[in-house]
Structure formats: structure tokens, C-alpha cells
Design an enzyme around this catalytic site. Sequence first.
Site, PDB file in Angstrom:
ATOM      1  N   GLU A  24      24.080   6.388  44.963  1.00 52.30           N
ATOM      2  CA  GLU A  24      24.072   6.637  43.533  1.00 52.30           C
ATOM      3  C   GLU A  24      25.002   5.695  42.781  1.00 52.30           C
ATOM      4  O   GLU A  24      26.004   5.239  43.303  1.00 52.30           O
ATOM      5  CB  GLU A  24      24.449   8.093  43.248  1.00 52.30           C
ATOM      6  CG  GLU A  24      23.582   9.113  43.982  1.00 52.30           C
ATOM      7  CD  GLU A  24      22.109   9.049  43.619  1.00 52.30           C
ATOM      8  OE1 GLU A  24      21.761   8.360  42.642  1.00 52.30           O
ATOM      9  OE2 GLU A  24      21.297   9.675  44.313  1.00 52.30           O
ATOM     10  N   CYS A  25      24.676   5.438  41.512  1.00 53.65           N
ATOM     11  CA  CYS A  25      25.481   4.522  40.704  1.00 53.65           C
ATOM     12  C   CYS A  25      26.184   5.216  39.554  1.00 53.65           C
ATOM     13  O   CYS A  25      26.788   4.556  38.721  1.00 53.65           O
ATOM     14  CB  CYS A  25      24.618   3.381  40.175  1.00 53.65           C
ATOM     15  SG  CYS A  25      23.506   3.867  38.844  1.00 53.65           S
ATOM     16  N   GLY A  26      26.084   6.542  39.468  1.00 50.49           N
ATOM     17  CA  GLY A  26      26.863   7.255  38.467  1.00 50.49           C
ATOM     18  C   GLY A  26      26.082   7.825  37.306  1.00 50.49           C
ATOM     19  O   GLY A  26      26.535   8.742  36.638  1.00 50.49           O
ATOM     20  N   GLY A  49      30.578   6.606  38.766  1.00 52.13           N
ATOM     21  CA  GLY A  49      29.875   5.350  38.823  1.00 52.13           C
ATOM     22  C   GLY A  49      28.588   5.274  39.493  1.00 52.13           C
ATOM     23  O   GLY A  49      28.604   5.207  40.631  1.00 52.13           O
ATOM     24  N   SER A  64      24.098   6.984  39.530  1.00 51.66           N
ATOM     25  CA  SER A  64      23.060   7.070  40.517  1.00 51.66           C
ATOM     26  C   SER A  64      21.939   6.287  39.978  1.00 51.66           C
ATOM     27  O   SER A  64      21.776   6.275  38.800  1.00 51.66           O
ATOM     28  CB  SER A  64      22.812   8.539  40.751  1.00 51.66           C
ATOM     29  OG  SER A  64      21.785   9.063  40.069  1.00 51.66           O
TER      30      SER A  64
END
Length: 258
Positions: free
Chosen positions: A243-245, A255, A256
Site C-alpha cells: 500500500e502507498c497510503g 504513505g 495504498s
Amino acid sequence: MLDSVASTLQLSELLSLTKAEQSIRLAEINVELEMLSAQERVAWALQNLEGAHAVSSSFGIQAAVMLHLVSKQQADIPVILTDTGYLFPETYQFIDELTKSLNLNLKVYRANESANWQEARYGKLWEQGIEGIEKYNKLNKVEPMRRALNELNVKTWFSGLRREQSQSRAGLPILSIQNGVFKFLPVVDWSNKDVHYYLKEHGLSYHPLWEQGYLSVGDTHTTQKWEPGMSEEETRFFGLKRECGLHEEDNEQDGSGI
């Protein structure tokens, strides 16, 4: 069916409840949403979830599904893209193609600092382990998305996340509240086969890099082509995280991907 559970859901009313009360209320609705088709879910959400609606997209491998599904029911729905400046050339071409063919109301948001400025200040954050990746994602994805939701006054956020995509998404509900906004995932229970059949039925295309062996596409520096033995989630962020958030609460990791 769902009329017996909810008419128009007032976000402010739900936010006044405790987390436990919210969970009970949302669980009742999700039980019935699970029985609807994706098209019926979208129709219900547009009618019953209050406030302005928007759909986010990274214009990834299967992005055409959600963009078609939602824009066919609300043609002018804002489509939010967070552009990091590091997308593949094929992604930018795909954005142009889908925006034109589906007549999308595209809204592009970017970090306050340009990609070059960030590299000058912080170096290549994606090469600095988990902490660097999370800072990069917060600067380039989380903050621009929060700004987009605020500026567009979004109260209901549609996303194309699916449970099959990764372990971190396996338990996602159709309807939830994230950071004070309704989050709605109409295709969360779809399989890759469901996606394929929908694309084929409606004459839609995968991202161009699908043909080159990519299962998931994000930034050029944190996306890998699939190799035998790899899961889809291992093709992103060097396998360190999925995930990236964007789809995480403030009290979770900073930081999805969409």
C-alpha cells in the site's frame, strides 16, 4: 432491500457515533450490499450517500473497469489522479486515451514540490527503505489526494480496490468511512476473471503494459514486471509493502495504491 436499512446516509450523523456504533451500522448495510451487482451498488451509492462524489484512479492495469462503471451512471463525476511525475509513458498515454474515449472529468493533483525539487532536497526517497518510500508516498500521493478531496468537497470516494489483489485488501468492506469520508468499493469482491469479462463485454482495454507482463503499474522506479513465483503485491515497492497510503487511516501507516 437496502431501503429497509438506509435511505440517505448522513455522513455527519455517522461521524457523531463511536467507532463501535459506526461499525455496527456499516456492517448492516454491507451485508445487503454484498448481494447486489457492482452496477446496483454504484446506483445505490449515488442515490443514498450524501454530498459530492468522486472516483480516484491511478490509471493502472485494470483502471478502465471502475472508470467505465461509475462514469456511465454519473457522466460528470470527478476522476482524481495523483500524478507523481514518475508514471510510465504508457500510463500517460493511457490516461489520454481513456479520458477521451470515456469523456472523463479528469482532475489532476500533484505534490507541492516538483519531482526534481524533491530529489534535490531528499535524494531518491524510494531507495531509502520503508521510511523513504513512506515519505515519498506521503508527499506525492497522500497529501495531493487529501487536497483533492477537500477542494472538491468530496463526501463519497469511489475506488476500484479488490480483495483478491493483496493480503492487505482481503478483508475490505464495500462501504466504510475513511478519514471522515465515505469510501465505496463496488468491485471489491471481483476476481481477475470478472474484470476480464467486463473489459471484453464493454470493448475496454487493459493498460498497455499488461501485454508486457505487468500485473500492477505505478511509478517507474517502484514497479517490477511479474516473474514466475511472484505474487501481484510483490511487483510493487520492491516487495517491501503493497500500500502507498491513499487507502489508509491517518492513524495507520503514512504513505495504498488505487
